[in-house]
Design a protein around this motif. Structure first.
Motif, PDB file in Angstrom:
ATOM      1  N   THR A 202      50.509  21.293  46.823  1.00 17.87           N
ATOM      2  CA  THR A 202      50.570  22.758  46.800  1.00 17.87           C
ATOM      3  C   THR A 202      49.475  23.333  45.921  1.00 17.87           C
ATOM      4  OG1 THR A 202      52.961  22.673  47.140  1.00 17.87           O
ATOM      5  CG2 THR A 202      52.042  24.720  46.277  1.00 17.87           C
ATOM      6  N   VAL A 203      49.284  22.775  44.762  1.00 17.30           N
ATOM      7  CA  VAL A 203      48.251  23.278  43.859  1.00 17.30           C
ATOM      8  C   VAL A 203      46.871  23.076  44.460  1.00 17.30           C
ATOM      9  CG1 VAL A 203      47.240  23.040  41.555  1.00 17.30           C
ATOM     10  CG2 VAL A 203      49.707  22.822  41.853  1.00 17.30           C
ATOM     11  N   GLU A 204      46.635  21.895  45.000  1.00 17.74           N
ATOM     12  CA  GLU A 204      45.307  21.610  45.540  1.00 17.74           C
ATOM     13  C   GLU A 204      45.001  22.458  46.770  1.00 17.74           C
ATOM     14  OE1 GLU A 204      42.735  17.665  46.930  1.00 17.74           O
ATOM     15  OE2 GLU A 204      44.749  17.485  46.081  1.00 17.74           O
ATOM     16  N   ARG A 205      46.010  22.724  47.573  1.00 17.37           N
ATOM     17  CA  ARG A 205      45.779  23.444  48.832  1.00 17.37           C
ATOM     18  C   ARG A 205      45.751  24.960  48.642  1.00 17.37           C
ATOM     19  NH1 ARG A 205      50.035  24.596  52.076  1.00 17.37           N
ATOM     20  NH2 ARG A 205      51.180  22.937  51.012  1.00 17.37           N
ATOM     21  N   LEU A 206      46.586  25.499  47.770  1.00 19.04           N
ATOM     22  CA  LEU A 206      46.714  26.947  47.669  1.00 19.04           C
ATOM     23  C   LEU A 206      46.044  27.540  46.435  1.00 19.04           C
ATOM     24  CD1 LEU A 206      50.463  27.334  48.743  1.00 19.04           C
ATOM     25  CD2 LEU A 206      48.417  27.593  50.166  1.00 19.04           C
ATOM     26  N   LEU A 207      46.131  26.875  45.297  1.00 17.89           N
ATOM     27  CA  LEU A 207      45.690  27.481  44.044  1.00 17.89           C
ATOM     28  C   LEU A 207      44.345  26.979  43.541  1.00 17.89           C
ATOM     29  CD1 LEU A 207      49.088  27.496  42.099  1.00 17.89           C
ATOM     30  CD2 LEU A 207      48.113  29.276  43.549  1.00 17.89           C
ATOM     31  N   LEU A 208      43.985  25.757  43.884  1.00 19.53           N
ATOM     32  CA  LEU A 208      42.748  25.189  43.340  1.00 19.53           C
ATOM     33  C   LEU A 208      41.505  25.960  43.757  1.00 19.53           C
ATOM     34  CD1 LEU A 208      41.361  23.012  41.700  1.00 19.53           C
ATOM     35  CD2 LEU A 208      41.407  21.521  43.705  1.00 19.53           C
ATOM     36  N   PRO A 209      41.356  26.350  45.027  1.00 20.45           N
ATOM     37  CA  PRO A 209      40.148  27.116  45.382  1.00 20.45           C
ATOM     38  C   PRO A 209      40.019  28.417  44.587  1.00 20.45           C
ATOM     39  CG  PRO A 209      41.226  26.303  47.359  1.00 20.45           C
ATOM     40  CD  PRO A 209      42.162  26.028  46.227  1.00 20.45           C
ATOM     41  N   ARG A 210      41.123  29.132  44.411  1.00 25.50           N
ATOM     42  CA  ARG A 210      41.042  30.377  43.656  1.00 25.50           C
ATOM     43  C   ARG A 210      40.747  30.108  42.185  1.00 25.50           C
ATOM     44  NH1 ARG A 210      42.558  35.340  44.866  1.00 25.50           N
ATOM     45  NH2 ARG A 210      41.455  34.680  46.763  1.00 25.50           N
ATOM     46  N   PHE A 211      41.307  29.039  41.629  1.00 25.48           N
ATOM     47  CA  PHE A 211      41.026  28.707  40.235  1.00 25.48           C
ATOM     48  C   PHE A 211      39.544  28.408  40.043  1.00 25.48           C
ATOM     49  CE2 PHE A 211      40.553  25.618  36.805  1.00 25.48           C
ATOM     50  CZ  PHE A 211      41.175  26.279  35.751  1.00 25.48           C
ATOM     51  N   CYS A 212      38.957  27.644  40.940  1.00 20.42           N
ATOM     52  CA  CYS A 212      37.518  27.356  40.841  1.00 20.42           C
ATOM     53  C   CYS A 212      36.700  28.632  40.931  1.00 20.42           C
ATOM     54  CB  CYS A 212      37.113  26.369  41.932  1.00 20.42           C
ATOM     55  SG  CYS A 212      37.845  24.723  41.771  1.00 20.42           S
ATOM     56  N   GLU A 213      37.157  29.547  41.778  1.00 16.42           N
ATOM     57  CA  GLU A 213      36.457  30.831  41.903  1.00 16.42           C
ATOM     58  C   GLU A 213      36.561  31.647  40.628  1.00 16.42           C
ATOM     59  OE1 GLU A 213      36.807  34.887  44.646  1.00 16.42           O
ATOM     60  OE2 GLU A 213      37.774  33.028  45.281  1.00 16.42           O
ATOM     61  N   LEU A 214      37.733  31.632  40.016  1.00 18.31           N
ATOM     62  CA  LEU A 214      37.931  32.393  38.784  1.00 18.31           C
ATOM     63  C   LEU A 214      37.163  31.806  37.610  1.00 18.31           C
ATOM     64  CD1 LEU A 214      41.775  33.040  39.091  1.00 18.31           C
ATOM     65  CD2 LEU A 214      39.952  34.725  39.373  1.00 18.31           C
ATOM     66  N   CYS A 215      36.909  30.499  37.643  1.00 19.43           N
ATOM     67  CA  CYS A 215      36.125  29.878  36.565  1.00 19.43           C
ATOM     68  C   CYS A 215      34.719  30.444  36.493  1.00 19.43           C
ATOM     69  CB  CYS A 215      36.059  28.360  36.761  1.00 19.43           C
ATOM     70  SG  CYS A 215      37.622  27.513  36.421  1.00 19.43           S
ATOM     71  N   GLY A 216      34.221  30.927  37.620  1.00 20.17           N
ATOM     72  CA  GLY A 216      32.887  31.514  37.642  1.00 20.17           C
ATOM     73  C   GLY A 216      32.896  33.022  37.681  1.00 20.17           C
ATOM     74  N   ASP A 217      34.018  33.643  37.318  1.00 24.82           N
ATOM     75  CA  ASP A 217      34.120  35.098  37.322  1.00 24.82           C
ATOM     76  C   ASP A 217      33.159  35.679  36.295  1.00 24.82           C
ATOM     77  OD1 ASP A 217      35.214  37.801  36.425  1.00 24.82           O
ATOM     78  OD2 ASP A 217      36.515  37.385  38.153  1.00 24.82           O
ATOM     79  N   GLY A 218      32.161  36.375  36.770  1.00 26.65           N
ATOM     80  CA  GLY A 218      31.162  36.933  35.877  1.00 26.65           C
ATOM     81  C   GLY A 218      31.482  38.320  35.383  1.00 26.65           C
ATOM     82  N   LYS A 219      32.549  38.912  35.888  1.00 26.13           N
ATOM     83  CA  LYS A 219      32.902  40.281  35.526  1.00 26.13           C
ATOM     84  C   LYS A 219      33.728  40.339  34.260  1.00 26.13           C
ATOM     85  CE  LYS A 219      35.266  44.354  37.386  1.00 26.13           C
ATOM     86  NZ  LYS A 219      36.038  44.904  38.521  1.00 26.13           N
ATOM     87  N   LEU A 220      34.680  39.430  34.132  1.00 21.15           N
ATOM     88  CA  LEU A 220      35.633  39.501  33.019  1.00 21.15           C
ATOM     89  C   LEU A 220      35.667  38.157  32.310  1.00 21.15           C
ATOM     90  CD1 LEU A 220      37.548  41.728  31.961  1.00 21.15           C
ATOM     91  CD2 LEU A 220      39.391  40.585  33.191  1.00 21.15           C
ATOM     92  N   PHE A 221      35.216  38.128  31.065  1.00 20.60           N
ATOM     93  CA  PHE A 221      35.185  36.854  30.355  1.00 20.60           C
ATOM     94  C   PHE A 221      36.590  36.394  29.963  1.00 20.60           C
ATOM     95  CE2 PHE A 221      35.499  39.576  26.665  1.00 20.60           C
ATOM     96  CZ  PHE A 221      36.161  38.806  25.734  1.00 20.60           C
ATOM     97  N   GLN A 222      37.559  37.336  29.875  1.00 21.61           N
ATOM     98  CA  GLN A 222      38.926  36.917  29.567  1.00 21.61           C
ATOM     99  C   GLN A 222      39.485  35.997  30.640  1.00 21.61           C
ATOM    100  OE1 GLN A 222      37.803  40.006  29.324  1.00 21.61           O
ATOM    101  NE2 GLN A 222      38.528  40.993  27.456  1.00 21.61           N
ATOM    102  N   VAL A 223      39.101  36.228  31.885  1.00 25.91           N
ATOM    103  CA  VAL A 223      39.559  35.372  32.977  1.00 25.91           C
ATOM    104  C   VAL A 223      38.991  33.975  32.815  1.00 25.91           C
ATOM    105  CG1 VAL A 223      39.484  35.025  35.474  1.00 25.91           C
ATOM    106  CG2 VAL A 223      39.872  37.315  34.540  1.00 25.91           C
ATOM    107  N   ARG A 224      37.714  33.881  32.522  1.00 31.35           N
ATOM    108  CA  ARG A 224      37.098  32.564  32.340  1.00 31.35           C
ATOM    109  C   ARG A 224      37.691  31.848  31.128  1.00 31.35           C
ATOM    110  NH1 ARG A 224      32.538  35.680  32.463  1.00 31.35           N
ATOM    111  NH2 ARG A 224      31.793  34.827  30.478  1.00 31.35           N
ATOM    112  N   LYS A 225      38.026  32.618  30.092  1.00 32.42           N
ATOM    113  CA  LYS A 225      38.586  31.992  28.896  1.00 32.42           C
ATOM    114  C   LYS A 225      39.961  31.411  29.184  1.00 32.42           C
ATOM    115  CE  LYS A 225      39.340  32.742  23.974  1.00 32.42           C
ATOM    116  NZ  LYS A 225      39.227  33.689  22.831  1.00 32.42           N
ATOM    117  N   VAL A 226      40.779  32.112  29.970  1.00 29.14           N
ATOM    118  CA  VAL A 226      42.084  31.572  30.351  1.00 29.14           C
ATOM    119  C   VAL A 226      41.910  30.301  31.173  1.00 29.14           C
ATOM    120  CG1 VAL A 226      44.179  32.019  31.669  1.00 29.14           C
ATOM    121  CG2 VAL A 226      43.218  33.817  30.241  1.00 29.14           C
TER     122      VAL A 226
END
Length: 954
Positions: free
Chosen positions: A207-231
């Motif tokens: 479930t994590v790999e199929r549904l949440l992992l792609p979005r997590f990888c995307e959020l790791c590179g979020d250039g708009k909000l550093f709080q997101v990357r820090k989490v």
């Protein structure tokens, strides 16, 4: 408020005073919704009255109804129609405009769900259709408090495994993906990524790999909000653990590299803190080749806070390289260290036909493949210019007949690889666990030729000396191969590779020049590389002229006597020196300097063999050398000024884990560091070592413990009480690892523990008594009588009652030691000493102690009955006339509850039974009520009253 009864107003006042949690499900005499049960109120039935208050215009009424939903379900869940009506009220109440009402409702969801799971067969339908939609909807509530409550409730339901997989995939995950979308509100996005990270460990891997992992990888590179990357950075390790090794290396490791290079220092600090968790989810190859260089960058980060976090994680990160097959130790399920014989790996390796490992526990890649956690060896990068004939150390090969020693074949293979600089094709990764390097093997040159020899014993001389290669038996074969090898060395490709290596060194030097003034580590690298470059240039200029007289090339078939040991040793030393340069090249990126070498490398180490031997003694192949160099540097006083004042404490805390990873065969790499920490001026550093010295002793074994740890242990014994307590808490664990003769040396020193810096530190003496009970088994009865008995008697007279009570147990244990070893004479002498000291003590506390000791002796049956009735019973019965009631109380309990509970004393033919019964009768008529009470108490009721509490009160 007129519509609410007066008594309910008072109830709410109580709720406000004490908190609503005081009236939970377990409270029988008060309910939040008790006003619904008042007969005749408004002439309405309870459900109608419930609906009236649930949708009252008064916010307080609706809030109370939401708060008491669990009680409402208890009252109306039996009737199906009533239950459905309550569900309808909940759904309507969830749409209340008041945030406090929605918050109260949300906080009741978990207990309601648990109640329904236990009492309703249709629980899955109710939860899925009514409760989960409310929780999911509140995740997008405009009120911050409502959202926080819904997030907590969601995690609680997931932790309790109350949400079904279908609802997770179709209701929970879609809303989280929506909230974390790029175009979502920043506040919602930060909250959503936090929930994703927290719930990842509670969901299935797929479930994590199929549904949440792609979005997590995307959020790791979020250039708009550093709080997101820090989490994302702070929870990176949890995500790696949730998706497993394959997905971690494929998707997460690249994102982790980006976060470790983030412009915001808080991101890099968070990465350093979770580095160990990421390493646990990676394969040994990725851990060694990718994560190790990345960690070196964090250790050298410009920001002090990042470096501080990295150094704190350095020891735990190194411990992820641990492999039982190489260290010879492993952790059992109960957390205790256990020894794993290295010969098991050797035998399995020989049986499978794999190359034989060295005696240091280093296994070949083939044999490592069968272990639970295979560790790939660190690529060692030799430098060009070393011919095949310079590899003079024996190489353990393999054949159908078992391991054979063939230096010529190893030399040829090494010569073919030494001209390359790629780590993947390094010659040292091809050889069987660096048998060329004596420091990475167990002591003794004989163990090289026969690694599985069970007769090998430890020798300090053989351990620390650099073994000399024995080539006498292979000289004839070596000379016969000299011609072809000389032709190989004279090929133009070798000269070309020399030029390539010089250019590589020059390229690295150019990249390090701009950082030369900022980092002492870079300065050390530049010095070593400069010396290597000059040497390489000199070799290339002199090669045509000196070729006939270079090293072993001077050997000719017609004149075999021209080979000298000095030339062979010189060639081997050159190879070792070039290894240091290659290691710098390996750990240094041409585009970015890394502090991957130790600070003690100097330019004159080519000329100074002492420095060369010291540097060689720090080499190992368990973990990447730059990591060990950085760890050893944590004891440098400069680190405390530039990184963290507590850096030495962090080094001391993780040292047992690092030692376990390296194994006892590489203890020489940490020996100086440990001695430096043991003499640190900060007592908290020494205290940390004192608390773990027993674990380190298990790792090192008895011989290294006696040589290196015992002197430090002796120093801790004379240290401050804050340090001594660490040694004392594990005194038994350490002493049992020593040989008997070395262990006896501490008999006299044990008396020093009775004296403390502060006499009020009674817990120190209490711990001593507890340890002495365990230590008794390590010494003979005579030693116990001569030394430990006197300590026990002194502790029995301590001013603090807690120390005295535990000391009485120590006395009983000593008696048991004597009589279990058939030392009746020693036991009798000790009994006489107890009678003199306690029975005839002028203080009532001593006489009470004697009664307790006799009671414990009967309970433990540590003294033969005939000895007890002859030597202890008369003195015990004489306490019946003691003037202090507290003494007689303990005597009554000892006789009534302990002696008469034994079949021997209840026997009608026992000559002592009459005397005991007369004493009990006298105590039953005692003028003190407590004495008469315990004298009349039946033995079967002794568990009703906690006698231990009464004893401590006395």
């Amino acid at each position: 408020m007129a519509e609410i009864p007066l008594y309910f107003v008072d109830l709410q006042d109580d709720l406000d005073d004490y908190g609503f949690e005081d009236y939970g499900p377990d409270c029988d005499n008060m309910r939040v919704t008790a006003f619904l049960d008042i007969p005749g109120q408004d002439n309405l039935p309870p459900l109608v009255r419930l609906e009236k208050y649930a949708f009252s215009e008064n916010t307080f009424n609706r809030q109370i109804i939401a708060r008491g939903l669990l009680d409402i379900f208890r009252d109306f869940s039996d009737n199906e129609e009533d239950f459905l009506m309550v569900i309808e009220i909940i759904v309507r109440l969830s749409e209340d405009a008041e945030p406090t009402v929605r918050t109260e409702l949300m906080e009741q969801i978990p207990p309601i769900a648990i109640f329904l799971q236990e009492n309703r067969s249709d629980f899955p339908v109710v939860l899925s259709e009514y409760l989960i939609p409310i929780v999911v909807r509140y995740l997008t509530d405009p009120n911050n408090q409502v959202r926080k409550s819904s997030q907590e409730v969601l995690l609680i339901l997931l932790e309790q495994d109350l949400i079904f997989q279908h609802d997770i995939e179709n209701k929970v995950c879609p809303i989280l993906l929506q909230l974390s979308a790029p175009d979502s509100d920043d506040e919602y996005k930060a909250e959503a990524v936090s929930i994703i990270c927290k719930m990842a460990s509670m969901l299935s891997k797929s479930t994590v790999e199929r549904l949440l992992l792609p979005r997590f990888c995307e959020l790791c590179g979020d250039g708009k909000l550093f709080q997101v990357r820090k989490v994302c950075a702070a929870n990176f390790g949890d995500i790696c653990h949730a998706v497993g090794q394959e997905a971690t290396e494929k998707f997460l490791i690249p994102k982790f590299f980006e976060l470790c290079s983030d412009a915001v220092w808080g991101m890099r600090k968070a990465c350093a803190e979770c580095f160990t968790a990421v390493s646990h989810s990676s394969s040994p190859g990725v851990r060694r080749t990718q994560l190790s260089p990345l960690f070196i960058r964090l250790v050298s980060d410009p920001c002090r806070w990042v470096r501080q976090a990295a150094f704190q994680s350095l020891g735990p990160f190194i411990s992820t390289f641990a492999n039982p097959s190489r260290a010879g130790l492993y952790l059992r399920e109960d957390g205790a260290l256990s020894i794993r014989p290295l010969t098991q790996d050797f035998d399995s390796g020989f049986a499978s036909g794999s190359p034989a490992p060295s005696s240091g526990g280093n296994t070949s890649p083939t044999s490592l493949a069968s272990s639970a956690k295979p560790v790939q060896r660190e690529p060692e990068l030799p430098v060009e210019g070393t011919s095949a004939k310079t590899s003079n150390f024996p190489h353990i090969g393999s054949s159908s007949d078992g391991p054979t020693e063939n230096p010529v074949e190893s030399s040829v293979s090494a010569g073919a690889e030494l001209t390359r600089l790629s780590p993947e094709t390094s010659a040292f990764s091809k050889l069987s666990d660096n048998n060329d390097f004596p420091i990475s093997s167990y002591p003794g040159s004989d163990s090289w030729a026969c690694p599985g020899n069970s007769e090998d014993v430890f020798s300090h001389f053989l351990y620390w000396r650099t073994p000399l290669p024995d080539i006498s038996k292979d000289l004839e074969l070596l000379l016969s191969e000299a011609g072809p090898q000389e032709d190989y060395c004279s090929r133009p490709g070798v000269v070309h590779n020399n030029c390539v290596a010089r250019s590589e060194i020059q390229k690295v030097l150019d990249s390090l020049q701009e950082h030369l003034m900022n980092d002492p580590d870079v300065q050390a690298q530049v010095q070593v590389l400069s010396a290597a470059l000059r040497a390489a240039q000199l070799d290339s200029v002199n090669e045509p002229e000196s070729k006939p007289t270079a090293g072993l090339n001077e050997v000719s078939i017609s004149d075999p006597s021209s080979v000298s040991d000095n030339q062979i040793t010189l060639s081997a030393s050159s190879s070792q020196n070039e290894l240091f340069v290659a290691r710098i090249l390996q750990s240094t990126d041409p585009g970015e300097p890394r502090n991957g070498t130790s600070d003690h490398l100097e330019t004159d180490q080519r000329q100074d063999p002492t420095l060369l031997e010291e540097n060689k003694s720090k080499l190992q192949d368990i973990i990447p050398q730059p990591l060990l160099d950085q760890y050893v540097s944590m004891t440098d006083p400069a680190r405390a000024q530039t990184v963290d004042t507590d850096i030495a404490k962090h080094c001391a805390y993780s040292l047992p884990g690092v030692a376990l990873t390296l194994g006892r065969q590489n203890w020489h790499c940490l020996k100086d560091t440990y001695e430096t920490l043991a003499s640190d001026v900060q007592w908290k550093v020494r205290r940390t070592l004192a608390f773990s010295i027993h674990e380190l002793a298990v790792i090192l074994g008895d011989q290294l413990t006696a040589a290196d740890l015992v002197p430090i242990f002796n120093g801790f014994l004379k240290d401050l009480d804050e340090v001594r307590i660490g040694v004392l808490k594990h005194l038994y664990d350490f002493l049992k690892l020593l040989h008997e003769d070395k262990r006896r040396d501490y008999l006299y020193q044990l008396q020093e523990f009775v004296v403390t810096d502060n006499s009020r530190n009674w817990r120190f003496r209490y711990e001593l008594a507890e340890q002495l009970i365990l230590i008794l088994e390590l010494y003979s009865p005579n030693d116990v009588y001569d030394y430990l008995m006197h300590i026990a008697l002194k502790l029995c007279a301590d001013q603090v009652s807690e120390v005295r009570w535990i000391s009485f147990k120590l006395v009983v244990a000593i008696l048991q030691k004597f009589y279990s070893n058939s030392e009746s004479a020693l036991g009798l002498n000790f009994i006489n000493e107890l009678i003199i000291r306690f029975r005839h003590c002028s203080k009532w506390v001593g006489r009470q102690a004697f009664a307790f000791i006799c009671q414990a002796v009967v309970s433990k049956e540590c003294v033969p009955v005939d000895q007890f009735v002859e030597h202890l019973l008369p003195s015990l019965l004489s306490l019946a006339s003691d003037p202090v009631p507290n003494v007689r109380v303990l005597l009554a309990k000892a006789l009534r509850q302990m002696l008469l509970a034994k079949a021997y004393f209840r026997n009608a033919g026992n000559p002592h039974l009459e005397v005991i019964e007369e004493t009990i009768l006298a105590l039953q008529s005692d003028r003190d009520q407590d004495v008469s009470f315990f004298a009349a108490l039946e033995p079967k009721r002794r568990n009703i009253i906690d006698t231990a509490v009464l004893e401590k009160q006395n």
